[in-house]
Design an enzyme around this catalytic site. Structure first.
Site, PDB file in Angstrom:
ATOM      1  N   TYR A 110      29.788  21.899 -15.140  1.00 45.85           N
ATOM      2  CA  TYR A 110      28.496  21.392 -15.612  1.00 45.85           C
ATOM      3  C   TYR A 110      28.645  20.865 -17.037  1.00 45.85           C
ATOM      4  O   TYR A 110      29.008  21.611 -17.953  1.00 45.85           O
ATOM      5  CB  TYR A 110      27.415  22.491 -15.592  1.00 45.85           C
ATOM      6  CG  TYR A 110      26.145  22.022 -16.259  1.00 45.85           C
ATOM      7  CD1 TYR A 110      25.428  20.943 -15.730  1.00 45.85           C
ATOM      8  CD2 TYR A 110      25.676  22.606 -17.439  1.00 45.85           C
ATOM      9  CE1 TYR A 110      24.281  20.463 -16.361  1.00 45.85           C
ATOM     10  CE2 TYR A 110      24.529  22.132 -18.075  1.00 45.85           C
ATOM     11  CZ  TYR A 110      23.842  21.052 -17.528  1.00 45.85           C
ATOM     12  OH  TYR A 110      22.724  20.581 -18.158  1.00 45.85           O
TER      13      TYR A 110
ATOM     14  N   LYS B 216      -4.375   2.017   0.923  1.00 42.83           N
ATOM     15  CA  LYS B 216      -3.322   1.510   1.808  1.00 42.83           C
ATOM     16  C   LYS B 216      -2.350   0.557   1.121  1.00 42.83           C
ATOM     17  O   LYS B 216      -1.139   0.682   1.275  1.00 42.83           O
ATOM     18  CB  LYS B 216      -3.987   0.807   3.001  1.00 42.83           C
ATOM     19  CG  LYS B 216      -3.004   0.119   3.917  1.00 42.83           C
ATOM     20  CD  LYS B 216      -3.640  -0.259   5.222  1.00 42.83           C
ATOM     21  CE  LYS B 216      -4.485  -1.501   5.139  1.00 42.83           C
ATOM     22  NZ  LYS B 216      -5.037  -1.847   6.464  1.00 42.83           N
TER      23      LYS B 216
ATOM     24  N   ASN C  66      -5.822 -15.072  14.998  1.00 41.74           N
ATOM     25  CA  ASN C  66      -5.937 -15.358  13.571  1.00 41.74           C
ATOM     26  C   ASN C  66      -5.124 -14.330  12.790  1.00 41.74           C
ATOM     27  O   ASN C  66      -5.368 -13.133  12.897  1.00 41.74           O
ATOM     28  CB  ASN C  66      -7.422 -15.263  13.175  1.00 41.74           C
ATOM     29  CG  ASN C  66      -7.634 -15.288  11.670  1.00 41.74           C
ATOM     30  OD1 ASN C  66      -6.773 -15.740  10.928  1.00 41.74           O
ATOM     31  ND2 ASN C  66      -8.789 -14.804  11.234  1.00 41.74           N
TER      32      ASN C  66
ATOM     33  N   ALA D 243      -7.492  -7.081  -0.705  1.00 38.91           N
ATOM     34  CA  ALA D 243      -6.925  -5.732  -0.754  1.00 38.91           C
ATOM     35  C   ALA D 243      -7.975  -4.701  -1.150  1.00 38.91           C
ATOM     36  O   ALA D 243      -7.671  -3.704  -1.789  1.00 38.91           O
ATOM     37  CB  ALA D 243      -5.768  -5.711  -1.746  1.00 38.91           C
TER      38      ALA D 243
ATOM     39  N   LYS E 183      24.578  15.666 -17.041  1.00 38.25           N
ATOM     40  CA  LYS E 183      23.217  15.295 -17.432  1.00 38.25           C
ATOM     41  C   LYS E 183      23.184  14.822 -18.874  1.00 38.25           C
ATOM     42  O   LYS E 183      23.803  15.446 -19.733  1.00 38.25           O
ATOM     43  CB  LYS E 183      22.302  16.518 -17.268  1.00 38.25           C
ATOM     44  CG  LYS E 183      20.845  16.220 -17.539  1.00 38.25           C
ATOM     45  CD  LYS E 183      20.109  17.381 -18.160  1.00 38.25           C
ATOM     46  CE  LYS E 183      20.389  17.502 -19.639  1.00 38.25           C
ATOM     47  NZ  LYS E 183      19.521  18.454 -20.343  1.00 38.25           N
TER      48      LYS E 183
ATOM     49  N   ARG F 198      -7.108   4.584   8.367  1.00 41.27           N
ATOM     50  CA  ARG F 198      -6.135   5.113   9.327  1.00 41.27           C
ATOM     51  C   ARG F 198      -4.822   5.587   8.695  1.00 41.27           C
ATOM     52  O   ARG F 198      -4.013   6.236   9.343  1.00 41.27           O
ATOM     53  CB  ARG F 198      -5.853   4.069  10.422  1.00 41.27           C
ATOM     54  CG  ARG F 198      -6.956   4.000  11.444  1.00 41.27           C
ATOM     55  CD  ARG F 198      -6.802   2.809  12.364  1.00 41.27           C
ATOM     56  NE  ARG F 198      -7.203   1.571  11.703  1.00 41.27           N
ATOM     57  CZ  ARG F 198      -6.998   0.355  12.229  1.00 41.27           C
ATOM     58  NH1 ARG F 198      -6.376   0.219  13.380  1.00 41.27           N
ATOM     59  NH2 ARG F 198      -7.399  -0.715  11.580  1.00 41.27           N
TER      60      ARG F 198
HETATM   61  C1  UD1 Z   1      -9.562  -9.938  10.108  1.00 41.78           C
HETATM   62  C2  UD1 Z   1     -10.072 -11.252  10.691  1.00 41.78           C
HETATM   63  C3  UD1 Z   1      -9.488 -11.438  12.092  1.00 41.78           C
HETATM   64  C4  UD1 Z   1      -7.980 -11.421  12.016  1.00 41.78           C
HETATM   65  C5  UD1 Z   1      -7.484 -10.157  11.333  1.00 41.78           C
HETATM   66  C6  UD1 Z   1      -6.021 -10.245  11.081  1.00 41.78           C
HETATM   67  C7  UD1 Z   1     -12.319 -11.578   9.777  1.00 41.78           C
HETATM   68  C8  UD1 Z   1     -13.760 -11.492  10.040  1.00 41.78           C
HETATM   69  N1  UD1 Z   1     -11.530 -11.213  10.767  1.00 41.78           N
HETATM   70  O1  UD1 Z   1     -10.055  -8.902  10.918  1.00 41.78           O
HETATM   71  O2  UD1 Z   1      -9.923 -12.654  12.644  1.00 41.78           O
HETATM   72  O3  UD1 Z   1      -7.422 -11.521  13.307  1.00 41.78           O
HETATM   73  O4  UD1 Z   1      -8.138  -9.956  10.059  1.00 41.78           O
HETATM   74  O5  UD1 Z   1      -5.509  -9.037  10.624  1.00 41.78           O
HETATM   75  O6  UD1 Z   1     -11.912 -11.990   8.703  1.00 41.78           O
HETATM   76  N2  UD1 Z   1     -11.067  -6.690   3.146  1.00 41.78           N
HETATM   77  C9  UD1 Z   1     -11.637  -6.693   1.899  1.00 41.78           C
HETATM   78  N3  UD1 Z   1     -12.980  -6.552   1.766  1.00 41.78           N
HETATM   79  C10 UD1 Z   1     -13.791  -6.455   2.831  1.00 41.78           C
HETATM   80  C11 UD1 Z   1     -13.209  -6.456   4.118  1.00 41.78           C
HETATM   81  C12 UD1 Z   1     -11.840  -6.583   4.248  1.00 41.78           C
HETATM   82  O7  UD1 Z   1     -10.917  -6.788   0.887  1.00 41.78           O
HETATM   83  O8  UD1 Z   1     -14.991  -6.351   2.636  1.00 41.78           O
HETATM   84  C13 UD1 Z   1      -9.617  -6.829   3.268  1.00 41.78           C
HETATM   85  C14 UD1 Z   1      -8.967  -5.631   3.911  1.00 41.78           C
HETATM   86  O9  UD1 Z   1      -8.556  -4.680   2.921  1.00 41.78           O
HETATM   87  C15 UD1 Z   1      -7.767  -6.266   4.599  1.00 41.78           C
HETATM   88  C16 UD1 Z   1      -8.248  -7.665   4.941  1.00 41.78           C
HETATM   89  O10 UD1 Z   1      -9.343  -7.923   4.105  1.00 41.78           O
HETATM   90  O11 UD1 Z   1      -6.643  -6.374   3.745  1.00 41.78           O
HETATM   91  C17 UD1 Z   1      -8.650  -7.798   6.394  1.00 41.78           C
HETATM   92  O12 UD1 Z   1      -9.743  -6.943   6.653  1.00 41.78           O
HETATM   93  P1  UD1 Z   1      -9.891  -6.135   8.021  1.00 41.78           P
HETATM   94  O13 UD1 Z   1     -11.082  -5.286   7.939  1.00 41.78           O
HETATM   95  O14 UD1 Z   1      -8.607  -5.494   8.390  1.00 41.78           O
HETATM   96  O15 UD1 Z   1     -10.205  -7.331   9.021  1.00 41.78           O
HETATM   97  P2  UD1 Z   1      -9.997  -7.330  10.566  1.00 41.78           P
HETATM   98  O16 UD1 Z   1     -11.189  -6.710  11.200  1.00 41.78           O
HETATM   99  O17 UD1 Z   1      -8.680  -6.806  10.907  1.00 41.78           O
END
Ligand code: UD1
Ligand code: MG
Length: 452
Positions: free
Chosen positions: A364, A21, A168, A8, A349, A14
């Site tokens: 009231y 988020k 994945n 997280a 209240k 976005r």
């Molecule tokens: C990742 C997966 C992808 C999968 C997808 C599912 C990898 C390389 N790819 O891609 O295969 O299909 O999730 O949604 O793992 N986060 C961190 N620290 C970081 C980067 C990310 O805490 O340095 C957290 C983000 O906040 C998020 C989660 O990890 O909650 C996934 O990261 P995100 O950047 O959304 O990965 P995707 O590119 O979507």
């Protein structure tokens, strides 16, 4: 027994928000909190959340429901998991990795994936889904024998790999020791220059370990939230889930698409919820109640057989058999007793209203203690505020308050008092008295003709 690590730390660009988020809410509960609660319900002994972007805000919002590890710089999902290395090393049982932005994942699915992982004797199991449109996700590459070979990210995928529609979910089950080993071997040699957690699967396969994929039965469970449109889609699904749970428990909900009930609300059987109702977290409703259209209940405690029509109740208690509304507003810190009537355009209240009292219209009542079986005429007002301080009004049992009475508080009214309509009460009234506090009427006959 297992340990879960929840990613997280990302920005969530976005969402276009000042807030990270993972603390945006679905049905009254933060995205990440849904995932934490699902892990715990599945039996997680330790939950470690990886925070980074606005870490303090996330920590403060979540409180002490889990451990935290800080990822100061976001260098990829593998790097994120590395921040929890101490927790992983001391973990008893498997390590489940989840994303903080997938609020719809259920405890059931986490348990099923764990069972699958153990029954196959895997060292790593990735939770997958088969989607019509797989774009954006990492693809699951399987070998001729059907076994998982690796995961390729969209940005690193060949044209052929892009055609794979098994993806994945970003959720995994690992054997702790294997995970520690694989993390130590990760490198950022890919299109994004990040440490990909997904590379751990290939690393484990080359070390002769067993890797598998567990496909979810309901694709909605792996939905990740990236923007406010997806946030709304997830909330709609969650709303349906919550309402269905109440309906299965014996609550009638009319037009459930229009009824928004947050997480953790309790509702007794044979209670009826009409359309366009909002019920917020912390609310408890008894059995055989009716919550009429347009009502909003927030941290309300409603006892059996009460009926609430088009009214707002905040952080207050309403007794059994009590009728509220239409268009009543019960503000924080009220205790309304049994068989009370709170009618139209009544605001209450910080007050206690005892059993059997009737406050039927246009009134009231603020900062007051009202006894049993008091009858308020239309248009009663407690004047509880002198511009600087608030004062209390105390009214005993069995009083009759005439229409259009003002109580200039502080005021004490004894039991059994009658107050004449139109009175402005500025002094205490002893029990069983009749109090008249208004100017005597004067009729000047023939005044119209003399006026000229
Ligand atoms: C990742 C997966 C992808 C999968 C997808 C599912 C990898 C390389 N790819 O891609 O295969 O299909 O999730 O949604 O793992 N986060 C961190 N620290 C970081 C980067 C990310 O805490 O340095 C957290 C983000 O906040 C998020 C989660 O990890 O909650 C996934 O990261 P995100 O950047 O959304 O990965 P995707 O590119 O979507
Ligand atoms: Mg993502």
């Amino acid at each position: 027994m297992f340990t879960s690590v929840i990613l997280a730390a990302g920005m969530g660009t976005r969402m276009k928000s000042k807030m990270p988020k993972v603390i945006h809410t679905v049905c009254g509960k933060g995205l990440c909190r849904w995932v934490i609660d699902a892990s715990k319900a599945a039996g997680a002994e330790t939950v470690c959340t990886i925070i980074g972007h606005e870490a303090e805000m996330v920590k403060e919002r979540l409180g002490d429901v889990c451990n935290f590890a800080l990822q100061a710089e976001q260098k990829g999902t593998g790097h994120a998991v590395m921040q929890a290395i101490d927790v992983i090393k001391s973990a008893k049982g498997e390590v489940v990795i989840l994303n903080g932005d997938t609020p719809l994942v259920t405890a059931e699915t986490i348990k099923n994936a764990l069972d699958y992982h153990k029954s196959c004797g895997n060292h790593a199991t990735v939770i997958t889904a088969v989607l019509d449109d797989a774009s954006g996700y990492g693809r699951i590459v399987r070998g001729a024998d059907g076994g998982v070979r690796k995961i390729v990210e969209q940005k690193d995928a060949s044209e052929e790999e892009k055609n794979i529609n098994e993806i994945n979910s970003g959720m995994y089950v690992f054997d702790g020791e294997s995970l520690v080993y694989a993390l130590s071997k990760l490198t950022p040699n890919n299109a994004q220059g990040e440490y990909y957690l997904t590379d751990t699967l290939e690393i484990l396969l080359s070390a002769g370990k067993k890797v598998g994929g567990y496909a979810v039965s309901d694709n909605d469970e792996i939905r990740g939230i990236n923007d406010r449109v997806q946030l709304n889609e997830a909330e709609k699904l969650m709303q349906r889930r919550i309402n269905e749970t109440h309906m299965r428990n014996g609550v009638t909900i009319h037009n459930p698409e229009s009824v928004y009930i947050e997480d953790g609300v309790k509702i007794g059987s044979d209670t009826e919820i009409c359309q366009n109702v909002t019920i917020k977290s912390g609310t408890e409703i008894g059995s055989d109640c009716v919550i009429g259209s347009g009502s909003m209940l927030d941290r309300a405690l409603i006892h059996d057989k009460a009926d609430i029509l088009s009214s707002v109740i905040i952080k207050s208690e309403v007794g059994s058999g009590t009728h509220v509304g239409p268009f009543a507003y019960i503000r924080p810190d009220c205790t309304v007793g049994d068989n009370v009537k709170v009618g139209d355009f009544v605001e209450i209240k910080n007050s206690k209203i005892d059993d059997g009292t009737k406050i039927s219209h246009l009134t009231y009542i603020g900062d007051s203690d009202v006894g049993k079986r008091v009858n308020f005429g239309c248009g009663t007002v407690t004047c509880n505020y002198d511009g600087k301080k608030k004062y209390r009004t105390k009214i005993g049992d069995d009083c009759f308050v005439g229409c259009n009475t003002n109580f200039v508080s502080p005021i004490n009214v004894g039991d059994g008092v009658y107050i004449a309509a139109g009175s402005t009460i500025t002094e205490d009234i002893p029990e069983n008295s009749l109090s008249i506090a208004r100017a005597r009427q004067v009729n000047k006959e023939g005044w119209k003709d003399k006026r000229r």
